[in-house]
Design a protein around this motif. Structure first.
Motif, PDB file in Angstrom:
ATOM      1  N   TRP A 267     -45.327   7.296 -68.946  1.00 32.83           N
ATOM      2  CA  TRP A 267     -45.798   8.007 -70.127  1.00 32.83           C
ATOM      3  C   TRP A 267     -47.200   8.573 -69.881  1.00 32.83           C
ATOM      4  CZ3 TRP A 267     -43.162   9.455 -74.297  1.00 32.83           C
ATOM      5  CH2 TRP A 267     -41.980   8.788 -74.612  1.00 32.83           C
ATOM      6  N   GLY A 268     -47.412   9.789 -70.360  1.00 31.34           N
ATOM      7  CA  GLY A 268     -48.742  10.387 -70.400  1.00 31.34           C
ATOM      8  C   GLY A 268     -49.292  10.284 -71.811  1.00 31.34           C
ATOM      9  N   ILE A 269     -50.498   9.753 -71.947  1.00 31.39           N
ATOM     10  CA  ILE A 269     -51.107   9.512 -73.259  1.00 31.39           C
ATOM     11  C   ILE A 269     -52.423  10.263 -73.340  1.00 31.39           C
ATOM     12  CG2 ILE A 269     -52.039   7.764 -74.828  1.00 31.39           C
ATOM     13  CD1 ILE A 269     -50.166   5.727 -73.479  1.00 31.39           C
TER      14      ILE A 269
ATOM     15  N   HIS B  44     -44.617   9.184 -59.649  1.00 31.04           N
ATOM     16  CA  HIS B  44     -43.174   8.941 -59.658  1.00 31.04           C
ATOM     17  C   HIS B  44     -42.728   8.085 -58.475  1.00 31.04           C
ATOM     18  CE1 HIS B  44     -41.950  11.141 -63.118  1.00 31.04           C
ATOM     19  NE2 HIS B  44     -42.224  12.351 -62.660  1.00 31.04           N
ATOM     20  N   GLN B  45     -43.480   8.109 -57.396  1.00 35.05           N
ATOM     21  CA  GLN B  45     -43.102   7.352 -56.198  1.00 35.05           C
ATOM     22  C   GLN B  45     -43.341   5.856 -56.357  1.00 35.05           C
ATOM     23  OE1 GLN B  45     -44.979   9.038 -52.654  1.00 35.05           O
ATOM     24  NE2 GLN B  45     -44.896  11.073 -53.590  1.00 35.05           N
TER      25      GLN B  45
ATOM     26  N   ARG C  92     -38.578  10.886 -63.888  1.00 33.66           N
ATOM     27  CA  ARG C  92     -38.494  11.131 -62.449  1.00 33.66           C
ATOM     28  C   ARG C  92     -37.346  12.100 -62.169  1.00 33.66           C
ATOM     29  NH1 ARG C  92     -38.758   6.861 -57.399  1.00 33.66           N
ATOM     30  NH2 ARG C  92     -38.484   8.417 -55.768  1.00 33.66           N
ATOM     31  N   PRO C  93     -37.613  13.174 -61.416  1.00 37.59           N
ATOM     32  CA  PRO C  93     -36.550  14.135 -61.100  1.00 37.59           C
ATOM     33  C   PRO C  93     -35.396  13.446 -60.375  1.00 37.59           C
ATOM     34  CG  PRO C  93     -38.699  15.033 -60.511  1.00 37.59           C
ATOM     35  CD  PRO C  93     -38.912  13.588 -60.863  1.00 37.59           C
ATOM     36  N   ARG C  94     -34.203  13.841 -60.718  1.00 33.88           N
ATOM     37  CA  ARG C  94     -32.980  13.320 -60.117  1.00 33.88           C
ATOM     38  C   ARG C  94     -32.774  11.837 -60.419  1.00 33.88           C
ATOM     39  NH1 ARG C  94     -35.524  16.550 -56.772  1.00 33.88           N
ATOM     40  NH2 ARG C  94     -36.518  14.823 -55.674  1.00 33.88           N
TER      41      ARG C  94
ATOM     42  N   VAL D 245     -43.555   5.520 -85.056  1.00 27.43           N
ATOM     43  CA  VAL D 245     -42.373   6.203 -84.547  1.00 27.43           C
ATOM     44  C   VAL D 245     -41.969   5.563 -83.228  1.00 27.43           C
ATOM     45  CG1 VAL D 245     -41.432   8.401 -83.722  1.00 27.43           C
ATOM     46  CG2 VAL D 245     -43.008   8.377 -85.662  1.00 27.43           C
ATOM     47  N   VAL D 246     -40.705   5.159 -83.129  1.00 31.87           N
ATOM     48  CA  VAL D 246     -40.191   4.552 -81.908  1.00 31.87           C
ATOM     49  C   VAL D 246     -39.677   5.659 -80.990  1.00 31.87           C
ATOM     50  CG1 VAL D 246     -38.535   2.914 -80.943  1.00 31.87           C
ATOM     51  CG2 VAL D 246     -39.578   2.473 -83.176  1.00 31.87           C
ATOM     52  N   ARG D 247     -40.235   5.740 -79.784  1.00 35.89           N
ATOM     53  CA  ARG D 247     -39.870   6.775 -78.804  1.00 35.89           C
ATOM     54  C   ARG D 247     -38.992   6.150 -77.728  1.00 35.89           C
ATOM     55  NH1 ARG D 247     -43.629  11.126 -78.727  1.00 35.89           N
ATOM     56  NH2 ARG D 247     -42.247  11.973 -77.105  1.00 35.89           N
ATOM     57  N   THR D 248     -37.753   6.609 -77.664  1.00 35.17           N
ATOM     58  CA  THR D 248     -36.753   5.986 -76.792  1.00 35.17           C
ATOM     59  C   THR D 248     -36.275   6.915 -75.680  1.00 35.17           C
ATOM     60  OG1 THR D 248     -34.996   6.672 -78.306  1.00 35.17           O
ATOM     61  CG2 THR D 248     -35.948   4.483 -78.648  1.00 35.17           C
ATOM     62  N   GLU D 249     -37.068   7.919 -75.326  1.00 40.77           N
ATOM     63  CA  GLU D 249     -36.629   8.859 -74.303  1.00 40.77           C
ATOM     64  C   GLU D 249     -36.493   8.220 -72.924  1.00 40.77           C
ATOM     65  OE1 GLU D 249     -39.045   9.326 -76.602  1.00 40.77           O
ATOM     66  OE2 GLU D 249     -39.733  11.413 -76.598  1.00 40.77           O
ATOM     67  N   LEU D 250     -37.313   7.194 -72.649  1.00 41.79           N
ATOM     68  CA  LEU D 250     -37.330   6.605 -71.308  1.00 41.79           C
ATOM     69  C   LEU D 250     -36.669   5.239 -71.242  1.00 41.79           C
ATOM     70  CD1 LEU D 250     -40.915   7.559 -70.060  1.00 41.79           C
ATOM     71  CD2 LEU D 250     -38.754   8.780 -69.765  1.00 41.79           C
TER      72      LEU D 250
END
Length: 848
Positions: free
Chosen positions: A677-679, A645-646, A668-670, A207-212
């Motif tokens: 990714w968290g795995i 995120h920093q 990242r917010p904003r 499955v290709v995940r393209t959210e990011l």
């Protein structure tokens, strides 16, 4: 009926044809302007399945594939070949021809099929999208009982003749070696049965995940591998004979108790070393060649493997030593117990428990007086396990030594809560250790265990030598005697690291990379480290153990302040070097919720400070806080997420603990750079026992891909049938039984760790955060979005991406020349088959 010469020649011809096709596909690439990507991989997989037919035929010769197709037992006479090992030996010459065309030695064929080496006619060798805090059953969390209650009702309502469904060959069957779950899966048998033997299921496409990040067309033809590794996690190797175990707590998850806790005991836990060994054998199969293709059509060699915590189950020396042996290879003795002559008067084992070579524990009702039938005894299945298989002598067989192969790549370890806390929950103290190394094992739960609020107090009371000594005279039915073992002592942080420095891997499986300044400041307690496995890559291992050690919250994790400040510095330096950063630890971000300082005292200790070493080389209370630095403020999941995120070059955080496949996108917010990714990956102790193969690819178009593929262990699919004598089972048979028992565990069952399909075999896209990636042209001339073979952004179902064949990843490429070559080879193969028939016909006419 035997496998005749004509059938043999047809199969050999078919094998030759398949291998010729595979070779033609490879050689024909020189005539294609662009390298093949997804189409090539899909074709190779189809060719591989054809070759599997040859190997499966060999399996038939070696004892049949009962249960492999369809999960049930095979009726006599259903196939041409009689399922018996002695007939297999008569066809040894045929096996040799199969070996020639499959590339396997006879020993490898038998190993891969779960049969002992040697003549089969002779004796076998005995040889974050979930929105809730993770609560793995590994740590005795509150248990709803809904699923286990349902299974108990089914068990009571049905009866199944023992022996149905399992392999009738005397050994486990069904090949898993060198196959990923893209190619095949393992499923249950008849869902109406209270106990299910397993069978082969269909593969699961990637499955290709393209959210990011956007999936750009043609990336599979451009990509190059940056890092290829394996993740294995949560082995929880348990010394199931240890008196320091708290199996009696597990009874509260079964009737008539109110289902307060679960996972203090598992029916498959005695087979943990064999399950891990079979998983290492599987990882070794993929060490030389990744299942993922790069743009040149090559497959990378594995760089390393990471172990993300809970390798041991109860912080014991012998359990941790097993971990090292499994990683490095050597003789492994999964048994514990020594000569019981040292037991105090009145506590000496008698009968079979007096023999340290035999099993002494809760899964043998002959060992103790009170038979609550709370546990699965394979010699005498009763109670809710009444329909489970009968394997005479299985628990004794599980104590036999075996030769561990060892992992073929460097491995790097991070500790989990079970590696550093008693039962993964509490600070280890002198009383717990005295019970663990002693001779009295508690068996019947006290009434107060029915109240979850009394858990810590009750455990502290029961695991006390004086309390147990009183029970010996006042209520002997609540204890039994086992051989003692000094190697059941606990290990503190310093000793834990030292154990991994005793083998052949010069960097002590990562602990040699601990910053000397951190070691000195922590009094040698620091177990977090960082290193560069390859140019441009920074790996960072963090220690998320909640050393406050208060039962309940301490099963979850945190990061103390000194480590958090070190981590910030590591991220800053790696970012400045423009390195890609991969962080790994035991607890995922959603499980970093233990707001308990390391200095918190735990009863019966008056405080948490270390006092003096005992005869075991650690403090009298081995769970004391060795680090003199102040742990506060402790940092939880939100803190780690914000920190990562920093630093945009931090692209992934890999963890275990939850015993499930789970993938979380961290936006990242904003907006702006800094997504990762968290795995999370399932455990080897629960169902499904699986690992992940993870490869980081540079798509050379401003994006990166993390290709993650789930693999089963090398244990054969279908376990031996009920009534099989356990004395003849081999290492992989025991691993197969382990998987089958985990699938049927009434407190967990098959779906505990599966996750959703989009969390298993995946391609995770994200933007390349580097300023100047080496070796790639950033300004590629891509075809328009949505071109041939490329999924639209987001794919079906929005953010979940599109399902593609293994290795496809949206690539495209014409096959004109290859098609002509394959067609010619196909015609040649058919001609060989029918030409052989013509020659035989002419020969028969001439002879007549």
């Amino acid at each position: 009926m035997g496998w005749g010469g004509a059938s043999r020649r047809r199969t050999v011809a078919l094998a030759a044809m398949v291998f010729a096709i595979c070779g033609g596909a490879g050689s024909s690439q020189a005539g294609v302007p662009e390298k093949l990507d997804g189409a090539e991989d899909a074709f190779i997989d189809r060719a591989g399945q054809a070759v599997d037919g040859v190997e499966d035929r060999a399996e038939d010769l070696l004892g049949g594939r009962s249960g492999d197709r369809g999960g049930g037992g095979t009726a006599p006479g259903e196939h041409d070949l009689e399922r018996n090992d002695c007939e297999a030996s008569e066809h040894r010459h045929e096996l040799e021809e199969i070996r020639e065309h499959s590339g396997l030695t006879p020993a490898e064929i038998r190993e891969l099929l779960g049969n002992a080496a040697g003549d089969p006619c002779h004796a076998h060798e005995h040889g974050h999208e979930h929105g809730h805090e993770a609560s793995p059953r590994a740590d005795f969390q509150a248990h709803s009982g809904s699923r286990s209650g349902e299974l108990r009702e089914r068990a009571a309502a049905r009866s199944r003749p023992r022996g149905a469904g399992g392999s009738t060959t005397g050994h486990a069957t069904g090949r898993t070696l060198s196959r990923t779950t893209v190619r095949q899966t393992i499923t249950g048998g008849d869902a109406n049965e209270s106990f299910q033997f397993l069978r082969r299921g269909p593969g699961e496409a990637r499955v290709v995940r393209t959210e990011l990040a956007k999936a750009k067309p043609g990336r599979a033809k451009r990509r190059r591998s940056l890092l290829y590794m394996a993740q294995t996690t949560d082995w929880q190797l348990a010394d199931e004979e240890s008196p320091a175990r708290v199996e009696f707590v597990d009874a509260t998850a079964n009737a008539p108790f109110p289902k307060a806790f679960s996972a203090a005991w598992r029916p498959q836990e005695a087979f943990g070393p064999f399950a891990v060994e079979s998983s290492i054998r599987q990882l070794n199969e993929f060490a030389e060649r990744s299942p993922h293709l790069d743009g040149d059509g090559d497959r990378s060699e594995m760089d390393l493997a990471i172990l993300t915590g809970d390798q041991a189950d109860n912080q014991q020396l012998n359990e941790t030593d097993w971990v090292v042996t499994l990683l490095e290879g050597g003789q492994l003795d999964p048994n514990s117990g020594v000569d019981p002559a040292s037991c105090p008067p009145g506590q000496t084992p008698m009968g079979q428990t007096a023999d340290p070579e035999k099993y002494a524990g809760v899964q043998d009702f002959d060992d103790y007086a009170t038979q609550g039938f709370q546990f699965y005894d394979p010699d005498e299945p009763n109670g809710i396990y009444g329909d489970w298989p009968l394997y005479t002598g299985l628990m004794n067989r599980a104590q036999k030594p075996f030769q561990a192969r060892g992992l073929n790549v460097p491995s790097y370890v991070t500790p989990g809560n079970h590696d550093g806390l008693a039962q993964g929950n509490q600070k280890a103290n002198a009383a717990f250790e005295a019970v663990g190394t002693g001779c009295v094992k508690p068996i019947v739960p006290a009434a107060s265990l029915t109240n979850p609020q009394d858990f810590e107090q009750t455990i502290t009371e029961v695991l006390d030598p004086d309390f147990l000594a009183d029970l010996v005279t006042s209520n002997p039915g609540q204890v039994f005697f086992v051989p003692p073992d000094p190697d059941r002592r606990y290990v503190d942080k310093a000793q834990y690291k030292e154990l991994f420095d005793t083998g052949g891997q010069g960097d002590a499986h990562g602990f040699e990379f601990v910053d000397p300044a951190q070691n000195q400041a922590s009094n040698d307690a620091a177990s977090y480290y960082a290193w560069n496995p390859k140019p441009g890559i920074r790996m960072i291992s963090i220690d998320t153990l909640c050393e406050g050690g208060i039962a309940g919250p301490a099963a979850s994790g945190n990061i103390d302040d000194p480590q958090f400040r070190w981590l910030r510095g590591e991220l800053r330096r790696a970012q400045a070097r423009d390195q890609l950063i991969v962080v790994f630890g035991h607890h995922p971000i959603r499980s970093l919720s233990c707001d308990v300082p390391d200095e918190t005292p735990a009863p019966p200790q008056a405080g948490s400070d270390c006092t003096a070493d005992d005869e075991h080389g650690h403090d009298v209370n081995p769970g004391c806080d060795q680090d003199p630095r102040t742990s506060t403020p402790v940092h939880l999941g939100d803190d780690l997420e914000s920190l990562l995120h920093q630093f945009p070059n931090a692209i992934a955080y890999i963890a275990g603990h939850t015993h499930e496949h789970n993938l979380t996108r961290f936006d990242r917010p904003r907006g702006g750079p800094g997504d990762f990714w968290g795995i999370e990956t399932a455990s080897l102790v629960d169902s499904p026992p699986q690992n992940r193969l993870i490869e980081l690819m540079d798509n050379c178009d401003g994006t990166l891909s993390i290709l993650a593929t789930v693999v089963d262990t090398a244990a054969p699919i279908t376990a031996p049938a009920s009534d099989t004598d356990a004395g003849g089972l081999n290492t992989l048979d025991l691993a197969s039984i382990s998987r089958t028992l985990a699938y049927n565990d009434p407190q967990a069952g098959p779906s505990l760790g599966e996750g959703m399909k989009r969390e298993r075999n995946v391609e995770l896209l994200l933007k390349d955060p580097r300023e100047d990636p080496p070796g790639c042209k950033r300004n590629v001339n891509d075809p328009p979005d949505g071109g041939p073979g490329s999924p639209p952004d987001g794919g079906p179902g929005g953010s979940t991406g599109e399902t593609v064949p293994d290795g496809g990843s949206g690539g495209s490429g014409p096959l004109p020349f290859t098609g002509f070559v394959l067609l010619g080879l196909l015609i040649t193969g058919v001609s060989l088959i029918f030409g052989g028939r013509a020659v035989r016909w002419l020969g028969s006419r001439a002879g007549g």
